[in-house]
Motif scaffolding. Structure first.
Motif, PDB file in Angstrom:
ATOM      1  N   LEU A  18       0.494   9.614  10.361  1.00  0.00           N
ATOM      2  CA  LEU A  18       0.679   9.255   8.957  1.00  0.00           C
ATOM      3  C   LEU A  18      -0.436   9.886   8.123  1.00  0.00           C
ATOM      4  CD1 LEU A  18       2.399   7.618   6.949  1.00  0.00           C
ATOM      5  CD2 LEU A  18       0.843   5.691   7.356  1.00  0.00           C
ATOM      6  N   TRP A  19      -1.664   9.838   8.636  1.00  0.00           N
ATOM      7  CA  TRP A  19      -2.785  10.474   7.942  1.00  0.00           C
ATOM      8  C   TRP A  19      -2.532  11.969   7.791  1.00  0.00           C
ATOM      9  CZ3 TRP A  19      -6.051  14.295   9.828  1.00  0.00           C
ATOM     10  CH2 TRP A  19      -7.101  14.654   8.977  1.00  0.00           C
ATOM     11  N   ASP A  24      -0.893  16.831   3.523  1.00  0.00           N
ATOM     12  CA  ASP A  24      -0.052  17.910   3.024  1.00  0.00           C
ATOM     13  C   ASP A  24      -0.044  17.884   1.488  1.00  0.00           C
ATOM     14  OD1 ASP A  24       2.448  19.795   4.010  1.00  0.00           O
ATOM     15  OD2 ASP A  24       2.816  18.868   2.055  1.00  0.00           O
ATOM     16  N   ALA A  25      -0.359  19.006   0.874  1.00  0.00           N
ATOM     17  CA  ALA A  25      -0.435  19.063  -0.591  1.00  0.00           C
ATOM     18  C   ALA A  25       0.900  18.730  -1.247  1.00  0.00           C
ATOM     19  CB  ALA A  25      -0.913  20.446  -1.034  1.00  0.00           C
ATOM     20  N   GLY A  26       2.011  19.134  -0.626  1.00  0.00           N
ATOM     21  CA  GLY A  26       3.323  18.849  -1.195  1.00  0.00           C
ATOM     22  C   GLY A  26       3.657  17.377  -1.218  1.00  0.00           C
ATOM     23  N   ILE A  27       3.088  16.623  -0.288  1.00  0.00           N
ATOM     24  CA  ILE A  27       3.294  15.169  -0.249  1.00  0.00           C
ATOM     25  C   ILE A  27       2.235  14.467  -1.092  1.00  0.00           C
ATOM     26  CG2 ILE A  27       3.208  13.141   1.266  1.00  0.00           C
ATOM     27  CD1 ILE A  27       4.629  14.878   3.384  1.00  0.00           C
ATOM     28  N   ALA A  28       0.986  14.862  -0.929  1.00  0.00           N
ATOM     29  CA  ALA A  28      -0.113  14.214  -1.650  1.00  0.00           C
ATOM     30  C   ALA A  28       0.113  14.242  -3.159  1.00  0.00           C
ATOM     31  CB  ALA A  28      -1.439  14.880  -1.296  1.00  0.00           C
ATOM     32  N   ARG A  29       0.738  15.294  -3.643  1.00  0.00           N
ATOM     33  CA  ARG A  29       1.003  15.415  -5.087  1.00  0.00           C
ATOM     34  C   ARG A  29       1.765  14.210  -5.613  1.00  0.00           C
ATOM     35  NH1 ARG A  29       5.045  19.691  -8.048  1.00  0.00           N
ATOM     36  NH2 ARG A  29       4.808  18.800 -10.121  1.00  0.00           N
ATOM     37  N   TRP A  30       2.715  13.699  -4.841  1.00  0.00           N
ATOM     38  CA  TRP A  30       3.590  12.622  -5.305  1.00  0.00           C
ATOM     39  C   TRP A  30       3.110  11.236  -4.871  1.00  0.00           C
ATOM     40  CZ3 TRP A  30       6.218  14.569  -8.992  1.00  0.00           C
ATOM     41  CH2 TRP A  30       6.643  15.891  -8.935  1.00  0.00           C
ATOM     42  N   TYR A  31       2.060  11.173  -4.063  1.00  0.00           N
ATOM     43  CA  TYR A  31       1.586   9.880  -3.567  1.00  0.00           C
ATOM     44  C   TYR A  31       0.141   9.595  -3.949  1.00  0.00           C
ATOM     45  CZ  TYR A  31       5.936   9.338  -1.106  1.00  0.00           C
ATOM     46  OH  TYR A  31       7.274   9.196  -0.822  1.00  0.00           O
ATOM     47  N   GLY A  32      -0.287  10.133  -5.075  1.00  0.00           N
ATOM     48  CA  GLY A  32      -1.600   9.796  -5.586  1.00  0.00           C
ATOM     49  C   GLY A  32      -2.758  10.426  -4.836  1.00  0.00           C
ATOM     50  N   GLY A  33      -2.515  11.512  -4.138  1.00  0.00           N
ATOM     51  CA  GLY A  33      -3.571  12.203  -3.406  1.00  0.00           C
ATOM     52  C   GLY A  33      -3.470  11.969  -1.915  1.00  0.00           C
ATOM     53  N   THR A  34      -4.420  12.536  -1.197  1.00  0.00           N
ATOM     54  CA  THR A  34      -4.415  12.412   0.259  1.00  0.00           C
ATOM     55  C   THR A  34      -4.874  11.022   0.680  1.00  0.00           C
ATOM     56  OG1 THR A  34      -6.647  13.285   0.394  1.00  0.00           O
ATOM     57  CG2 THR A  34      -4.863  14.885   0.598  1.00  0.00           C
ATOM     58  N   TYR A  35      -4.458  10.624   1.867  1.00  0.00           N
ATOM     59  CA  TYR A  35      -4.916   9.354   2.449  1.00  0.00           C
ATOM     60  C   TYR A  35      -6.214   9.606   3.210  1.00  0.00           C
ATOM     61  CZ  TYR A  35      -0.269   7.007   2.093  1.00  0.00           C
ATOM     62  OH  TYR A  35       0.888   6.425   1.675  1.00  0.00           O
ATOM     63  N   SER A  36      -7.101   8.635   3.162  1.00  0.00           N
ATOM     64  CA  SER A  36      -8.237   8.639   4.088  1.00  0.00           C
ATOM     65  C   SER A  36      -7.716   8.109   5.424  1.00  0.00           C
ATOM     66  CB  SER A  36      -9.356   7.731   3.569  1.00  0.00           C
ATOM     67  OG  SER A  36      -8.944   6.376   3.635  1.00  0.00           O
ATOM     68  N   ARG A  37      -8.467   8.280   6.470  1.00  0.00           N
ATOM     69  CA  ARG A  37      -8.051   7.743   7.768  1.00  0.00           C
ATOM     70  C   ARG A  37      -7.933   6.223   7.699  1.00  0.00           C
ATOM     71  NH1 ARG A  37      -7.391  11.231  11.924  1.00  0.00           N
ATOM     72  NH2 ARG A  37      -8.375  13.260  11.724  1.00  0.00           N
ATOM     73  N   ALA A  38      -8.837   5.578   6.974  1.00  0.00           N
ATOM     74  CA  ALA A  38      -8.786   4.116   6.835  1.00  0.00           C
ATOM     75  C   ALA A  38      -7.510   3.694   6.099  1.00  0.00           C
ATOM     76  CB  ALA A  38     -10.026   3.600   6.117  1.00  0.00           C
ATOM     77  N   GLU A  39      -7.158   4.412   5.030  1.00  0.00           N
ATOM     78  CA  GLU A  39      -5.917   4.095   4.303  1.00  0.00           C
ATOM     79  C   GLU A  39      -4.701   4.278   5.202  1.00  0.00           C
ATOM     80  OE1 GLU A  39      -6.605   5.258  -0.338  1.00  0.00           O
ATOM     81  OE2 GLU A  39      -6.681   6.904   1.124  1.00  0.00           O
ATOM     82  N   ALA A  40      -4.682   5.340   5.972  1.00  0.00           N
ATOM     83  CA  ALA A  40      -3.558   5.582   6.879  1.00  0.00           C
ATOM     84  C   ALA A  40      -3.453   4.462   7.918  1.00  0.00           C
ATOM     85  CB  ALA A  40      -3.698   6.940   7.558  1.00  0.00           C
TER      86      ALA A  40
END
Length: 167
Positions: A18-19, A24-40
């Motif tokens: 999931l992290w 992926d930039a194409g996904i992060a764009r629509w989900y408020g940025g990249t996940y940290s490992r803790a968020e994932a």
């Protein structure tokens, strides 16, 4: 399983995938940025708890031949437009866009919603300017688009009532 994908319920054991997906930039764009490992880890734990509680939630999607991570999607209950509704969603790695994976995940989601959960309707929503996701919604038969506010931002909501004859 779908024609090309193996769909695995998101759970704590898949937190690293999931992290990776949300880097992926194409996904992060629509989900408020990249996940940290803790968020994932937190999100995977929450999704896993929902699955374990007898509910539904998102899958991670893997290519059946290569085993490679394609994306995620599926169903979840969301507070949308003032009501708790069954929502279908998808996110596919940018390098794989245009190959029909989002539609494939969406079709699997709708089969579960209508054939297993006996849902009366399914909704899907995205940012107003996410034209690729909106096109998938329309290909899957979602209609009646209207603008809503979600997290304070303009989104568009689509609805798909249970198709006649589908039990």
């Amino acid at each position: 399983m779908t024609e090309r994908l193996r769909l695995e319920p998101v759970r704590p054991a898949l937190a690293d995938d999931l992290w990776l997906l949300h880097q992926d930039a194409g996904i992060a764009r629509w989900y408020g940025g990249t996940y940290s490992r803790a968020e994932a880890r937190e999100r995977a734990a929450g999704m896993g708890a929902t699955w374990a509680g007898g509910g539904v939630h998102k899958w991670l999607a893997y290519d059946r031949e290569s085993g490679g991570l394609v994306g995620r999607g599926g169903l979840s209950y969301q507070e949308v437009d003032g009501a708790r509704r069954l929502e279908a969603g998808w996110a596919v790695r940018g390098s794989l866009w245009g190959r029909g994976y989002a539609s494939e995940i969406g079709r699997a989601s709708l089969a579960v919603a209508f054939d297993e959960l006996n849902a009366d309707e399914v909704v899907s929503f995205t940012e107003v300017d996410n034209l690729r996701s909106r096109a998938v919604m329309e290909r899957l038969g979602f209609g009646s688009p209207r603008e809503i506010r979600h997290r304070g931002e303009p989104f568009v909501l689509y609805v798909l009532p249970r198709p006649q004859g589908r039990h």
